[in-house]
Design a protein around this motif. Structure first.
Motif, PDB file in Angstrom:
ATOM      1  N   ALA A 176       0.715  -1.306  -0.104  1.00 41.81           N
ATOM      2  CA  ALA A 176      -0.225  -0.297  -0.230  1.00 41.81           C
ATOM      3  C   ALA A 176       0.885   1.004  -0.193  1.00 41.81           C
ATOM      4  CB  ALA A 176      -1.152   0.392   1.734  1.00 41.81           C
ATOM      5  N   HIS A 177       1.973   1.579   0.755  1.00 36.89           N
ATOM      6  CA  HIS A 177       2.764   2.537   0.560  1.00 36.89           C
ATOM      7  C   HIS A 177       3.827   2.707  -0.669  1.00 36.89           C
ATOM      8  CE1 HIS A 177       6.063   5.085   2.632  1.00 36.89           C
ATOM      9  NE2 HIS A 177       7.038   4.623   1.806  1.00 36.89           N
ATOM     10  N   ALA A 229       1.435   3.789  -3.318  1.00 37.76           N
ATOM     11  CA  ALA A 229       1.114   5.498  -2.702  1.00 37.76           C
ATOM     12  C   ALA A 229       1.929   6.129  -3.518  1.00 37.76           C
ATOM     13  CB  ALA A 229       0.624   5.243  -1.270  1.00 37.76           C
ATOM     14  N   ARG A 230       3.479   5.825  -3.374  1.00 36.30           N
ATOM     15  CA  ARG A 230       4.076   6.979  -3.046  1.00 36.30           C
ATOM     16  C   ARG A 230       4.232   7.027  -5.117  1.00 36.30           C
ATOM     17  NH1 ARG A 230       9.833   5.744  -1.497  1.00 36.30           N
ATOM     18  NH2 ARG A 230      10.346   7.325  -2.363  1.00 36.30           N
ATOM     19  N   ALA A 284       1.700   6.500  -7.075  1.00 32.95           N
ATOM     20  CA  ALA A 284       0.685   6.971  -7.500  1.00 32.95           C
ATOM     21  C   ALA A 284       1.287   8.892  -7.772  1.00 32.95           C
ATOM     22  CB  ALA A 284      -0.328   7.178  -6.671  1.00 32.95           C
TER      23      ALA A 284
END
Length: 164
Positions: free
Chosen positions: A26-27, A30-31, A33
């Motif tokens: 998830a981390h 997200a980066r 994105a």
């Protein structure tokens, strides 16, 4: 006095345990994105990939000194004023990619924030203009277009993308 292999060696890396794989996924998703690297931006610009607009958020003096060919020049303080006429409104659904000088400058972050607050999909180009130039990509300036050899600390010296 003898030392044995049983002596405890502490790891600086694992002193704080790694995140669970699900949290790590998830981390990192997200980066990605929020960020694009110079190689991916270069690939999109040279291929003519649709839906991406690159914005240089620096001053006119900095722009004239050198910028990415095909980028738009919109200083951060003028984004709200100029973005609608140069890019179209947020409904145009293009992804704006902002850049500034380099990793030691947060100008691209400020510009990305300004675009996001106006409703544009936006990413920050990590590495900025510094890494664009260091990877040996073309640079436009008031004096014309130039290119330097790739810095072997940042890119393959062949000039071919690292494909990472």
């Amino acid at each position: 006095m003898q030392f044995t292999a049983a002596a405890a060696i502490e790891s600086a890396v694992t002193a704080v345990p790694a995140a669970a794989p699900e949290a790590a996924a998830a981390h990192f998703a997200a980066r990605l994105a929020f960020e694009a690297d110079v190689s991916d931006v270069h690939t999109d610009l040279t291929s003519g990939a649709p839906g991406v607009v690159v914005v240089d958020s620096r001053s006119r003096v900095s722009w004239d000194q050198g910028h990415i060919p095909g980028a738009l020049h919109i200083p951060t303080v003028r984004i709200a004023e100029l973005a609608p006429q140069l890019i179209g409104g947020p409904e145009s659904r293009v992804t704006v990619v902002t850049y500034c000088w380099g990793p030691g400058c947060n100008g691209a972050t400020k510009a990305a924030l300004a675009f996001a607050r106006l409703g544009y999909p936006v990413k920050e180009m990590i590495g900025g203009f510094e890494y664009w130039a260091r990877e040996g990509f073309e640079v436009e300036s008031a004096g014309g277009t130039s290119r330097t050899a790739p810095d072997p600390l940042t890119a393959p010296i062949s000039g071919v993308s690292c494909a990472c």
